[in-house]
Design an enzyme around this catalytic site. Structure first.
Site, PDB file in Angstrom:
ATOM      1  N   ALA A  29       0.991  -1.228  -0.115  1.00  0.00           N
ATOM      2  CA  ALA A  29      -0.024   0.090  -0.085  1.00  0.00           C
ATOM      3  C   ALA A  29       1.004   1.152   0.215  1.00  0.00           C
ATOM      4  O   ALA A  29       0.442   2.047   0.669  1.00  0.00           O
ATOM      5  CB  ALA A  29      -1.029   0.010   1.166  1.00  0.00           C
ATOM      6  N   ARG A  63       4.107  11.324  -2.911  1.00  0.00           N
ATOM      7  CA  ARG A  63       3.773  10.373  -3.898  1.00  0.00           C
ATOM      8  C   ARG A  63       2.615   9.285  -3.481  1.00  0.00           C
ATOM      9  O   ARG A  63       1.447   9.036  -4.047  1.00  0.00           O
ATOM     10  CB  ARG A  63       4.486   9.550  -4.546  1.00  0.00           C
ATOM     11  CG  ARG A  63       5.388   8.738  -3.683  1.00  0.00           C
ATOM     12  CD  ARG A  63       6.400   8.135  -4.305  1.00  0.00           C
ATOM     13  NE  ARG A  63       7.333   6.993  -3.366  1.00  0.00           N
ATOM     14  CZ  ARG A  63       7.920   7.178  -2.447  1.00  0.00           C
ATOM     15  NH1 ARG A  63       8.080   8.656  -1.918  1.00  0.00           N
ATOM     16  NH2 ARG A  63       8.459   6.367  -1.816  1.00  0.00           N
ATOM     17  N   ASN A 122      10.625  -5.103  -2.858  1.00  0.00           N
ATOM     18  CA  ASN A 122      11.670  -5.679  -2.671  1.00  0.00           C
ATOM     19  C   ASN A 122      11.573  -7.188  -3.374  1.00  0.00           C
ATOM     20  O   ASN A 122      10.562  -7.410  -3.566  1.00  0.00           O
ATOM     21  CB  ASN A 122      11.950  -5.964  -1.107  1.00  0.00           C
ATOM     22  CG  ASN A 122      10.944  -6.843  -0.465  1.00  0.00           C
ATOM     23  OD1 ASN A 122      10.926  -8.219  -0.676  1.00  0.00           O
ATOM     24  ND2 ASN A 122       9.937  -6.211   0.023  1.00  0.00           N
ATOM     25  N   ALA A 125      10.166 -10.381  -1.495  1.00  0.00           N
ATOM     26  CA  ALA A 125       8.802 -10.532  -1.582  1.00  0.00           C
ATOM     27  C   ALA A 125       8.003 -10.834  -2.739  1.00  0.00           C
ATOM     28  O   ALA A 125       7.055 -11.617  -3.085  1.00  0.00           O
ATOM     29  CB  ALA A 125       8.094  -9.273  -0.910  1.00  0.00           C
ATOM     30  N   ARG A 126       8.642 -10.341  -3.854  1.00  0.00           N
ATOM     31  CA  ARG A 126       8.132 -10.396  -5.122  1.00  0.00           C
ATOM     32  C   ARG A 126       8.486 -11.862  -5.614  1.00  0.00           C
ATOM     33  O   ARG A 126       7.551 -12.681  -6.366  1.00  0.00           O
ATOM     34  CB  ARG A 126       8.925  -9.404  -6.241  1.00  0.00           C
ATOM     35  CG  ARG A 126       8.602  -8.302  -6.346  1.00  0.00           C
ATOM     36  CD  ARG A 126       9.279  -7.476  -7.486  1.00  0.00           C
ATOM     37  NE  ARG A 126       8.750  -6.283  -7.693  1.00  0.00           N
ATOM     38  CZ  ARG A 126       8.901  -5.084  -7.154  1.00  0.00           C
ATOM     39  NH1 ARG A 126      10.106  -4.835  -6.448  1.00  0.00           N
ATOM     40  NH2 ARG A 126       8.494  -4.083  -7.572  1.00  0.00           N
ATOM     41  N   CYS A 177      39.662  -5.598  -1.506  1.00  0.00           N
ATOM     42  CA  CYS A 177      40.965  -4.542  -1.682  1.00  0.00           C
ATOM     43  C   CYS A 177      40.481  -3.218  -1.910  1.00  0.00           C
ATOM     44  O   CYS A 177      41.050  -2.286  -1.522  1.00  0.00           O
ATOM     45  CB  CYS A 177      41.922  -5.503  -2.492  1.00  0.00           C
ATOM     46  SG  CYS A 177      41.609  -5.170  -4.127  1.00  0.00           S
TER      47      CYS A 177
END
Lengths: 635, 345
Positions: A29, A63, A122, A125-126, A177
């Site tokens: 959401a 947004r 993320n 979860a996808r 390094c």
């Protein structure tokens, strides 16, 4: 006239009724999720369940239009549902939780939905929702945005590419390094300050566990030895932190920015082609004469960085004991951010690398991906629009095969095309090598919880063997952790019950034919869905076809081709266009790299690119991988 | 506020977009004054995006009262608002989106306004326009030299018309193997200047700052002269979506016949005439789309509104922030195939 008047004109009375009785799941959401919620409410979906684990943050408000200043720190799911009440006409069910939490959202819970809208941020979860959608054959609308870029992809299990059919880019990494000895860009110093220095001083439990086979990025044993020694010495610095003796802060500075640099300088090999670093001088190491406020958009002088390093280290030392000797880096925790900023900038200065502002370092250290309302609105609009076709609700545009449906991504805004605002390639069939959707058959074993304690592994194997006609020699793997449970010379666990071998709700079993010489049964992946609403002693195996395949050939590929042939037959009957070859373009053609907010991953394909002179329309395929939220990772 | 630096609060609020378009663009937006005509589904989407993004001033002009049908596609209103003036019903909800934006609400219709009213704006966006109103407002914006966006939808199909009269944009991109040269790049756009600069951190990278002159035509001119002949290959012409001739057809019919219904036969005949003018084969027109265009004429649909509203709002933000090349000049959306091509007329 009633509110649905126009909708009925577009989709017809019957389809409207179907929509009113449809249940959908909205996962997320946030940016895309708020937009999707609005769209699918206005489309009159009967019931909408919204899952989000997050709370509202100030930086969401540019947004996520359902949230206000007063909502900050409130859960997104429930706040969103409250905010849409005035125009809502659907049944809304919010959950504050992680969609991957199997006790809150077991597999059978997902089964109630007709379609799933992903609005996630993320990769993990996808992947999870994709897998669930494959097990349940649940249509999934996947989407993501990053700044001006966005994509939307419908996934119809078994019919079209799933989320895993294309390789996802893993986070960018740097050799040890580069980070520890020879930084050449600001990001190297930021990674050093955040992932190495900050963690060693404030987050770790002073355990030294250097892994010998890591990617050092060098064969120079002298240098590797130095790096290891340096790590050990850092634990000495941690003792200063623990001592809370702020008068010892200059020791920290001297160790990091003088002694360690001098040791590096002593390794001549490193500086043959590189500019030598310049350690701080004694006179530069001094605390703040007065408190300075850091302007987040300017860089300031080296001396200001050093002074501020004193201030912020003092604050963190003070907090360290109060917070049980453990402080996590958090981009929104000003002390931790400013420690990383000053340490990184001092190191930048030493190595002749330009210093960066707090604003810029926050973006890199916090993996912040720009995000805007407009792209989210467009992608959510596309996702909700295509749901009409996925559910086959447009009578005048019936879907005869799912590979006729379109995915979409921003083309103009992403600089991929000058004459298309969106690109809309048709969906590809499943990739025959995809481990998630094509290499194995999939199904769900539904069982009551008492069965876990009653059913022995050998019983289960018998059931599976009989049901799908597997031979005697089989192997059984716990696919969730690649643990071997049974095979022809490992039968120790035969008499154990499912719960005794740690199988339970959400376990995924991989059952394979180990016997076939010329023909083998395709492997089958079975999800254990434990449901207490089932009657006692219930253990239902899925009614699925597990085909017999020829050994040696590319097994699943044959199968997929078979399936495609069937689909194409339908297509020929309805008249399809002549799509001929697939051209893989160089990544340069796309010329964009998407680092995401909502996306974290996506793919881009340029649609139907004209090939001059050729008679055929070649569908150009451009796969552009988006990366995970962890942009930077220290090996 | 004009020209002032952004405050720390503003930077925190707009963080995720400043990281995309920079502080200067954000500050430019804050000094801009925009007029939105009609607050329907598309109008609501545009309003939402530009208010959230932190535009300085927005005037919303809408002379309608809320109907029950509006509830089916608009999210600033609720059933308790039916019969109210739309701008009265939505005022608070819009201001609530972003208290920093200066909002003005106006119930008057186009007809009641004189030229002086429009003159105060830097940019005008008009939605749900009848063709004659669209042409009228476009004549006015041309006279006053104000950029204009017109967005409209016919159910699953939608269009955006843009008239910035003349607009010089500056884009920056990484120099590729082929450097960019001055000269025309399409029928309405030409590169007038290219400057290069080296990257501060990576000397191997060179950026090009490209100045592009965008020319535009009025809607009236587009409706009488639009063609794709000589702008596209034969193959491309064959694959032009029927949404383009059908959209132009409805616009023109509306302009000529005012409000009169259009029959299927008439629509098809007109669409063929449009195909001829565009240089597109008549085979692109199919009966199903023609029928749906008639049936869905003038209807707003939330997902479609989100897409074209989002596209318009982003372009408005881009040109007010003085970043990125603007759209030019006619875009259609086919909500069935998700095709959304741009055409330069």
């Amino acid at each position: 006239m009633p509110r649905e008047t126009n909708l009925v004109k577009i989709i017809g009375e019957d389809s409207f009724k179907k929509l009113r009785s449809s249940k959908c799941l909205l996962v997320g959401a946030g940016g895309i999720g708020s937009e999707l919620l609005k769209d699918i409410i206005l489309m009159e979906f009967g019931e909408i369940h919204i899952v989000d684990l997050d709370t509202i943050d100030l930086s969401n408000l540019n947004r996520q239009f359902l949230f206000r200043q007063k909502d900050i720190k409130q859960p997104k799911s429930t706040t969103a549902v409250k905010a849409v009440q005035h125009f809502n006409n659907s049944k809304l069910v919010p959950y504050q939780g992680n969609v991957m939490d199997i006790s809150a959202f077991p597999l059978h819970w997902f089964q109630q939905f007709d379609i799933v809208f992903n609005a996630l941020d993320n990769l993990a979860a996808r992947r999870y929702v994709n897998k669930i959608s494959q097990f349940l054959s649940l249509p999934l609308l996947e989407s993501g945005t990053a700044g001006f870029d966005g994509y939307m992809q419908p996934i119809i299990p078994g019919k079209t590419e799933c989320f895993e059919c294309t390789k996802k880019e893993t986070p960018k990494t740097f050799p040890v390094c580069t980070i520890r000895s020879t930084p050449s860009q600001p990001i190297h110093c930021i990674v050093w300050a955040k992932n190495f220095l900050f963690n060693q001083l404030f987050a770790s439990e002073a355990s030294i566990n250097e892994d010998d086979d890591k990617d050092w990025g060098t064969d120079d044993s002298e240098e590797i030895k130095r790096i290891k020694q340096e790590t050990n010495e850092l634990h000495e610095l941690q003792k200063i932190v623990i001592s809370k003796d702020v008068s010892r802060i200059p020791e920290i500075l001297r160790k990091l920015f003088v002694q360690d640099i001098n040791k590096l300088l002593a390794i001549e090999n490193l500086w043959k082609t590189r500019t030598r670093p310049v350690p701080l001088s004694d006179s530069q190491i001094k605390g703040p004469t007065q408190a300075i406020k850091f302007d987040s958009n300017s860089v300031g002088t080296l001396q200001e960085q050093i002074s501020h390093f004193f201030t912020t280290t003092r604050k963190l030392m003070d907090r360290y004991a109060k917070e049980q000797n453990h402080i996590e880096f958090d981009k929104d925790d000003a002390d931790t951010l400013e420690f990383v900023v000053t340490a990184a900038n001092i190191r930048c200065h030493i190595f002749n690398i330009p210093m960066k502002s707090v604003f810029d370092i926050k973006q890199i250290a916090g993996n912040i991906i720009p995000a805007i309302a407009t792209t989210n609105a467009i992608i959510a609009g596309l996702s909700s629009l295509i749901s009409l076709r996925v559910l086959n609700l447009l009578e005048y545009a019936p879907v005869t095969k799912y590979t006729d449906l379109n995915m979409a991504f921003t083309a103009k805004a992403s600089n991929l095309s000058q004459n298309r605002y969106l690109s809309n390639p048709k969906l590809a069939p499943p990739n025959c090598n995809c481990p998630v959707c094509s290499k194995v058959c999939r199904g769900v074993i539904r069982l009551s919880s008492d069965c876990l304690k009653k059913i022995k592994l050998s019983d289960l194997v018998c059931l599976i063997r009989e049901k799908y006609a597997f031979p005697n020699d089989i192997s059984l793997l716990d696919a969730s952790n690649q643990r071997l449970l049974l095979d022809y010379d490992f039968e120790d666990l035969n008499d154990r019950t499912l719960s005794e071998v740690n199988l339970g709700n959400g376990s995924i079993l991989l059952f394979s034919d180990e016997e076939g010489d010329t023909m083998v049964r395709k492997s089958i992946e079975l999800y254990l869905d434990v449901n207490d609403e089932l009657p006692h002693n219930t253990c239902r195996l899925p009614d699925i076809e597990v085909p017999l395949l020829k050994v040696g050939s590319n097994l699943s590929k044959n199968e997929v081709e078979e399936a495609n042939k069937r689909d194409n037959d339908i297509a020929t009957a309805t008249g399809s266009d002549g799509v001929e070859g697939i051209v893989v373009l160089d990544e340069d053609e796309g010329d964009i790299i998407i680092d995401t907010e909502q996306v974290n991953e996506s793919k881009k394909r340029s649609a139907d690119i004209e090939v001059s002179g050729g008679p055929s329309i070649k569908r150009a395929k451009l796969v552009n991988e988006l990366n995970n939220s962890d942009v930077v990772e220290l090996d | 506020m004009n020209g002032e630096k952004l405050s720390e609060d503003e930077i925190a609020l707009y963080d995720r977009q400043i990281r995309l378009w920079g502080l200067a663009a954000q500050a430019n937006m804050r000094s801009a004054k925009v007029l939105l005509i009609n607050l329907g589904a598309v109008g609501s989407e545009i309003t939402k995006s530009i208010v959230l993004s932190g535009i300085g001033h927005l005037t919303i002009m809408d002379g309608h009262k809320v109907t029950e049908e509006d509830l089916g596609s608009q999210f600033f209103i609720g059933s308790e608002d039916i019969g109210q003036w739309k701008i009265d019903a939505t005022k608070e909800r819009i201001q609530d989106l972003n208290p920093r934006v200066e909002l003005n609400f106006d119930k008057q219709t186009l007809r009641e306004k004189d030229e002086g009213f429009f003159q105060q704006f830097d940019l005008i966006v008009a939605t749900e326009m009848k063709a004659d109103e669209a042409i009228k407002i476009n004549t006015l914006t041309r006279r006053l030299n104000i950029p204009l966006y017109i967005a409209g939808s016919n159910g699953l199909f939608a269009y955006i018309f843009i008239d910035l009269i003349e607009f010089i944009s500056e884009d920056e991109k990484l120099q590729s193997m082929r450097p960019t040269f001055v000269g025309p790049i399409s029928s309405n756009r030409s590169i007038i200047e290219v400057n290069t600069r080296k990257d501060e951190e990576d000397a191997k990278k060179t950026f090009e700052r490209i100045k592009i002159k965008n020319s535009y035509k009025s809607l009236e001119e587009v409706l009488s002269t639009a063609t794709l002949k000589e702008k596209m290959t034969r193959r491309q012409l064959k694959r032009v979506t029927s949404v383009l001739p059908l959209t132009l057809c409805l616009l023109q019919h509306e302009f000529n016949q005012k409000g009169e219904e259009i029959s299927f036969e008439q629509m098809k005949r007109d669409a063929f005439v449009w195909c001829e003018q565009l240089g597109v084969p008549k085979t692109v027109i199919n009966d199903e789309y023609t029928q749906q265009f008639i049936k869905q004429k003038g209807i707003e649909f939330a997902p479609v509104a989100a897409i074209i509203g989002g596209a318009v709002a982003q372009d408005v933000i881009n040109i007010l922030g003085k970043r990125l090349s603007p759209l030019n000049n006619f875009i259609v959306l086919d909500g069935i195939t998700l095709d959304m091509p741009l055409f330069e007329f």
